[in-house]
Design a protein around this motif. Structure first.
Motif, PDB file in Angstrom:
ATOM      1  N   THR A 156       0.752  -1.256   0.000  1.00 42.67           N
ATOM      2  CA  THR A 156       0.000   0.000   0.000  1.00 42.67           C
ATOM      3  C   THR A 156       0.784   1.308   0.000  1.00 42.67           C
ATOM      4  O   THR A 156       0.202   2.338  -0.340  1.00 42.67           O
ATOM      5  N   PRO A 157       2.072   1.369   0.358  1.00 48.45           N
ATOM      6  CA  PRO A 157       2.731   2.680   0.271  1.00 48.45           C
ATOM      7  C   PRO A 157       2.757   3.172  -1.171  1.00 48.45           C
ATOM      8  O   PRO A 157       2.964   2.400  -2.112  1.00 48.45           O
ATOM      9  N   GLY A 158       2.540   4.476  -1.339  1.00 50.83           N
ATOM     10  CA  GLY A 158       2.505   5.050  -2.679  1.00 50.83           C
ATOM     11  C   GLY A 158       3.876   5.165  -3.306  1.00 50.83           C
ATOM     12  O   GLY A 158       4.031   5.019  -4.513  1.00 50.83           O
ATOM     13  N   TYR A 159       4.898   5.409  -2.500  1.00 50.56           N
ATOM     14  CA  TYR A 159       6.240   5.614  -3.048  1.00 50.56           C
ATOM     15  C   TYR A 159       7.242   5.419  -1.930  1.00 50.56           C
ATOM     16  O   TYR A 159       7.119   6.028  -0.863  1.00 50.56           O
ATOM     17  N   VAL A 160       8.229   4.580  -2.139  1.00 51.09           N
ATOM     18  CA  VAL A 160       9.316   4.368  -1.185  1.00 51.09           C
ATOM     19  C   VAL A 160      10.614   4.437  -1.963  1.00 51.09           C
ATOM     20  O   VAL A 160      10.776   3.771  -2.983  1.00 51.09           O
ATOM     21  N   THR A 161      11.542   5.260  -1.507  1.00 51.13           N
ATOM     22  CA  THR A 161      12.848   5.361  -2.146  1.00 51.13           C
ATOM     23  C   THR A 161      13.919   5.558  -1.085  1.00 51.13           C
ATOM     24  O   THR A 161      13.635   6.052  -0.001  1.00 51.13           O
ATOM     25  N   ARG A 162      15.096   5.147  -1.417  1.00 50.13           N
ATOM     26  CA  ARG A 162      16.244   5.343  -0.533  1.00 50.13           C
ATOM     27  C   ARG A 162      17.245   6.179  -1.317  1.00 50.13           C
ATOM     28  O   ARG A 162      17.612   5.832  -2.436  1.00 50.13           O
ATOM     29  N   GLN A 163      17.664   7.289  -0.731  1.00 51.35           N
ATOM     30  CA  GLN A 163      18.591   8.209  -1.403  1.00 51.35           C
ATOM     31  C   GLN A 163      19.696   8.637  -0.459  1.00 51.35           C
ATOM     32  O   GLN A 163      19.499   8.694   0.743  1.00 51.35           O
ATOM     33  N   ALA A 164      20.827   8.960  -1.007  1.00 52.77           N
ATOM     34  CA  ALA A 164      21.924   9.569  -0.253  1.00 52.77           C
ATOM     35  C   ALA A 164      21.948  11.055  -0.582  1.00 52.77           C
ATOM     36  O   ALA A 164      21.602  11.457  -1.679  1.00 52.77           O
ATOM     37  N   VAL A 165      22.348  11.855   0.377  1.00 55.19           N
ATOM     38  CA  VAL A 165      22.434  13.302   0.151  1.00 55.19           C
ATOM     39  C   VAL A 165      23.864  13.793   0.355  1.00 55.19           C
ATOM     40  O   VAL A 165      24.080  14.904   0.798  1.00 55.19           O
ATOM     41  N   LEU A 166      24.805  12.932   0.004  1.00 54.45           N
ATOM     42  CA  LEU A 166      26.210  13.306   0.130  1.00 54.45           C
ATOM     43  C   LEU A 166      26.605  14.351  -0.902  1.00 54.45           C
ATOM     44  O   LEU A 166      27.538  15.102  -0.718  1.00 54.45           O
ATOM     45  N   ASN A 167      25.862  14.384  -2.014  1.00 53.10           N
ATOM     46  CA  ASN A 167      26.102  15.354  -3.065  1.00 53.10           C
ATOM     47  C   ASN A 167      24.831  16.171  -3.234  1.00 53.10           C
ATOM     48  O   ASN A 167      23.898  15.725  -3.900  1.00 53.10           O
ATOM     49  N   PRO A 168      24.752  17.358  -2.622  1.00 53.27           N
ATOM     50  CA  PRO A 168      23.503  18.140  -2.645  1.00 53.27           C
ATOM     51  C   PRO A 168      22.958  18.443  -4.026  1.00 53.27           C
ATOM     52  O   PRO A 168      21.786  18.714  -4.184  1.00 53.27           O
ATOM     53  N   LYS A 169      23.767  18.412  -5.091  1.00 51.49           N
ATOM     54  CA  LYS A 169      23.267  18.657  -6.443  1.00 51.49           C
ATOM     55  C   LYS A 169      22.204  17.640  -6.785  1.00 51.49           C
ATOM     56  O   LYS A 169      21.316  17.839  -7.527  1.00 51.49           O
TER      57      LYS A 169
END
Length: 182
Positions: free
Chosen positions: A169-182
């Motif tokens: 049921t979740p609409g969207y699940v993602t895993r991201q890194a923010v080591l590079n703010p661009k």
């Protein structure tokens, strides 16, 4: 030449309390930019529970509520059900979401509740001294695991995006890194 980089309207000018190198500041900016881009600041409610995120209400220029440790999904559920017109998001760390709030987030996701969760996985309990978290990586050192996480003793780290992504049921699940703010 004009100013090319400015503070999003959805962020205050308050200095943050986060540790150097922590990604909270980057994520705050990204969330604030999204709120601004969507034009929903006056219809947004954030929920900050206990942990490093506890004072997020000082940094975002939108309505905020503070939840008990691990209970942000329950509060978000209540707010969104009473006011479905609002954009509701929780902002949670490892201890709050992957430890004491594990049942809350799993059941809210499984019910398909209509709110967004921003989960900051630093793989450590940063605010309380660097203890091992449920997300601490195998071999990663912590004050409570000075030789590194021993998976024979403590099990494998929880992979929250994978766990939640397995639900229907979740609409969207993602895993991201923010080591590079661009």
């Amino acid at each position: 030449m004009g100013k090319a980089f400015s503070r999003p309207e959805s962020l205050t000018d308050e200095m943050t309390h986060y540790c150097p190198g922590c990604t909270h500041g980057i994520v705050h900016r990204l969330v604030a930019e999204a709120i601004d881009d969507l034009g929903i600041r006056k219809k947004t409610v954030g929920i900050a529970p206990v942990g490093c995120a506890v004072m997020a209400y000082n940094y975002f220029n939108c309505d905020f509520q503070e939840a008990a440790h691990g209970r942000a999904p329950a509060m978000a559920t209540g707010i969104k059900r009473v006011r479905p017109d609002l954009m509701v998001f929780t902002y949670q760390g490892d201890g709050d979401l992957a430890s004491i709030g594990m049942g809350e987030i799993i059941h809210a996701a499984n019910r398909g509740e209509k709110f967004t969760t921003i989960f900051i996985n630093n793989a450590i309990y940063g605010m309380t001294g660097g203890q091992m978290a449920p997300t601490t990586m195998a071999g990663q050192r912590a004050t409570t695991a000075p030789a590194g996480r021993d998976t024979d003793q403590t099990g494998m780290p929880l992979r929250m995006a994978n766990l939640l992504g397995e639900l229907a049921t979740p609409g969207y699940v993602t895993r991201q890194a923010v080591l590079n703010p661009k």
